[in-house]
Design an enzyme around this catalytic site. Structure first.
Site, short mmCIF file in Angstrom:
data_model
loop_
_atom_site.label_atom_id
_atom_site.label_comp_id
_atom_site.label_asym_id
_atom_site.label_seq_id
_atom_site.Cartn_x
_atom_site.Cartn_y
_atom_site.Cartn_z
N LYS A 70 0.82 -1.21 0.00
CA LYS A 70 0.00 0.00 0.00
C LYS A 70 0.86 1.26 0.00
CE LYS A 70 -3.81 2.02 2.69
NZ LYS A 70 -4.73 1.70 3.81
N ASP A 169 -5.93 7.51 14.05
CA ASP A 169 -5.76 6.18 13.45
C ASP A 169 -4.28 5.86 13.29
OD1 ASP A 169 -5.53 3.95 11.85
OD2 ASP A 169 -6.97 4.61 10.34
MG MG Z 1 -6.02 0.95 8.84
#
Ligand code: MG
Ligand code: ADP
Length: 583
Positions: A70, A169
């Site tokens: 990613k 996050d």
């Molecule tokens: Mg995540």
């Protein structure tokens, strides 16, 4: 009707959810886990492994195992195996294909539509690449949405009082903090900030560094060049880190880590939470800047926050939670599993888009400013960061030289004043400008960004109406033809995977049949037994030979004989346990 899924395509772990009776439900994978490692591997025998199977063999097959892909989305990185080059999109598509297949077998219906999440900080090229990965995997990507927005949806904020929420996050490879403004029927992302290269992996690396140092002191040997040892060290480090979230100390035990002149060398260490916190303090502190930036961009102070949500596996680290308390003065919410809430929210968003759920409308923002390069390497901003999507802005420019009949438009993304310090998303040329002295022509440049965050730029000479435009697909992205080819490859692999599975099932059934026949033969009359023995020999040979048709025919022969001699009751559906065959 085919089903829709929400996918959190994570750097380290991915998660998938679907709507069941109006609720988002996490789908366990074929191995029974609720999240799937975002790891793809190619075995030496040409088999493709995705998820836990790939992660588990990463030690012995390091050069053919790909993780954290990613991080390369939207770049021109390539992953090469056996002379074939894979784009980050293609590797990601393999992960998505597994999630899709596991979802289909769990739901029992085909899945076509998906909402996929990306970090709020993802650039246009990265979003486009994620969408392409979905396409390659055979998914109709309804929407790309920001992970924090998704998390807020999972927490059900749309149903409550108007409020301001911070989503913190910290995952495996990325850190994102977002400030959301939630009203009765909208969720607006007021601001986002973060760091694309900060996450749990970095915490693991701190422990690895500490272990390497201890090993060097004790054995006078540097293991950092030994890939096998390094892989084992980082796995042990992650395990230790996870244990330290629940207990105050942990044992790390790695036998046979290296071969020394006087035999094998082992590593044994005790790591306390206190020491771990010291080793990783700088990482925890590194989240402070983005938190303050996001609050500042949103124009609010921490005390104005109504709630703080913890998202991402690394928010289970006690020191991280302490930092969040310190930075916000709030007790953070973590009622929903931090690794699952993003996928759940994506699925709810899919429900909204498909009309299955009403109410909420999402408003996302563009994470970075967009504009063009002007004379003297100056960045002219056209759309400011954190502008709600979709949006469209125009600005009029002119020529820099006399009688200039064409201009090059260099589309840039970033926050720097100097054009060349920002990222160029693409360039195009506008021709046919009316000949005039510099400063006279009027060239209108229009930027529009759709709800997926995909950028479209148009330049128009207002004098001649000559127009030119591009849809940005960053340098690392794939052309339509490349995507089409990748889709075909992916379908072929899916067919091969199915075939492999079917072959395995045939073999499993044949093995069971063989066991049953071997058990039964003793009870038979001589002539039946010799008939059965011949078939047993044939099936044994067929299994060695591997020809599926031959295995099937030989199994059928045995089945027929066993039935005819009446010592056989067929196994229950799906059973291949020996015991199930006993009459
Ligand atoms: Mg995540
Ligand atoms: P991503 O979304 O980036 O893929 P996740 O949200 O799944 O990441 O988080 C993965 C990270 O969380 C990994 O680095 C993993 O080691 C870490 N993690 C998972 N559980 C724990 C735990 N109990 N304590 C500390 N870290 C954890």
């Amino acid at each position: 009707m085919s089903r829709m899924i929400g996918i959190d395509l994570g750097t380290t772990n991915s998660c998938v959810a679907f709507m069941e009776n109006g609720h988002a439900v996490v789908i366990p994978n074929a191995e029974g886990s609720r999240t799937t490692p975002s790891v793809v591997a190619f075995t030496k025998s040409g088999e493709r492994l995705v998820g836990t199977a790939a992660k588990r063999q990463a030690v012995t097959n390091a050069s053919r195992t790909f993780s954290s892909v990613k991080r390369d989305m939207g770049s021109d990185a390539r992953f090469s195996v056996d002379g074939k080059q894979y784009t980050p999109q293609e590797i990601s598509a393999m992960i998505l294909q597994k999630l899709k297949a596991d979802a289909e077998s769990y739901i029992g219906e085909p899945v076509t539509d998906a909402v996929i999440t990306v970090p709020a900080y993802f650039s246009d090229a990265q979003r486009q690449a994620t969408k392409d990965a979905g396409l390659i995997a055979g998914l109709n990507v309804l929407r790309i949405i920001n992970e924090p927005t998704s998390a807020a949806l999972a927490y059900g904020f749309d149903k409550g009082q108007p409020c301001k929420v911070m989503v913190y996050d910290l995952g495996g490879g990325t850190f994102d903090v977002s400030i959301l403004d939630i009203n009765s029927d909208t969720i607006e992302v007021l601001a986002t900030a973060g760091n694309n290269h900060l996450g749990g992996d970095d915490f693991d690396q701190c422990i690895v560094g500490w272990l390497l140092e201890r090993f060097r002191e004790e054995h006078k040997l540097d293991l950092s060049k030994d890939p096998m040892a390094m892989q084992r060290l980082s796995e042990a480090a992650e395990k230790a880190k996870i244990e330290l979230s629940a207990s105050s100390e942990t044992m790390i035990n790695l036998p046979f880590l290296a071969q020394g002149p006087s035999g094998p060398m082992h590593l044994e260490a005790t790591l306390t939470r206190v020491r771990f916190n010291e080793l990783t303090a700088h990482l925890v502190t590194a989240t402070k800047g983005p938190v303050q930036q996001a609050l500042q961009d949103a124009g609010i102070s921490a005390s104005a926050l109504n709630r703080v949500l913890l998202v991402g596996g690394s928010t289970r680290i006690p020191a991280v939670q302490d930092e969040v308390r310190k930075l916000t003065g709030k007790e953070p919410s973590r009622d929903i599993n931090p690794d699952e809430c993003v996928a759940m929210g994506a699925c709810l968003q899919g429900g909204v888009l498909s009309g299955a759920i009403n109410s909420i409308v999402l408003i996302d923002v563009t994470p970075l400013s967009l504009g063009i390069e002007t004379l003297g390497d100056v960045f002219a901003k056209i759309i400011d960061r954190n502008t709600p999507l979709p949006c469209q802005h125009s600005q009029v420019f002119t020529t820099a030289a006399n009688f200039q009949t064409s201009v090059e438009i260099n589309v840039l993304q970033g926050e720097r004043e100097i054009a060349s310090a920002n990222k160029s998303l693409g360039k195009f040329r506008l021709n046919g400008i009316r000949r005039a002295l510099r400063g006279i022509p009027q060239i209108e440049v229009t930027f529009s960004i759709d709800t997926n965050g995909i950028v479209h730029v148009t330049a128009k000479d207002l004098g001649t109406n000559s127009t030119q435009d591009i849809t940005i697909s960053g340098s690392g992205n794939m052309s339509r033809e490349e995507i089409d080819r990748a889709i075909r490859d992916a379908q072929r692999y899916a067919a091969e995977d199915r075939q492999r599975k079917q072959t395995q099932q045939t073999r499993d059934a044949a093995e069971s049949m063989l066991n049953q026949a071997r058990k039964t033969r003793k009870k038979l009359k001589d002539e039946d037994r010799s008939r059965l023995d011949a078939s047993i020999a044939e099936l044994e040979d067929a299994l060695k030979d591997g020809n599926e048709q031959r295995i099937r025919t030989a199994s059928e022969d045995i089945d027929r004989i066993l039935r005819s001699v009446g010592t056989y009751t067929s196994a229950p559906e799906g059973g291949n346990d020996d015991g199930a065959y006993d009459a």
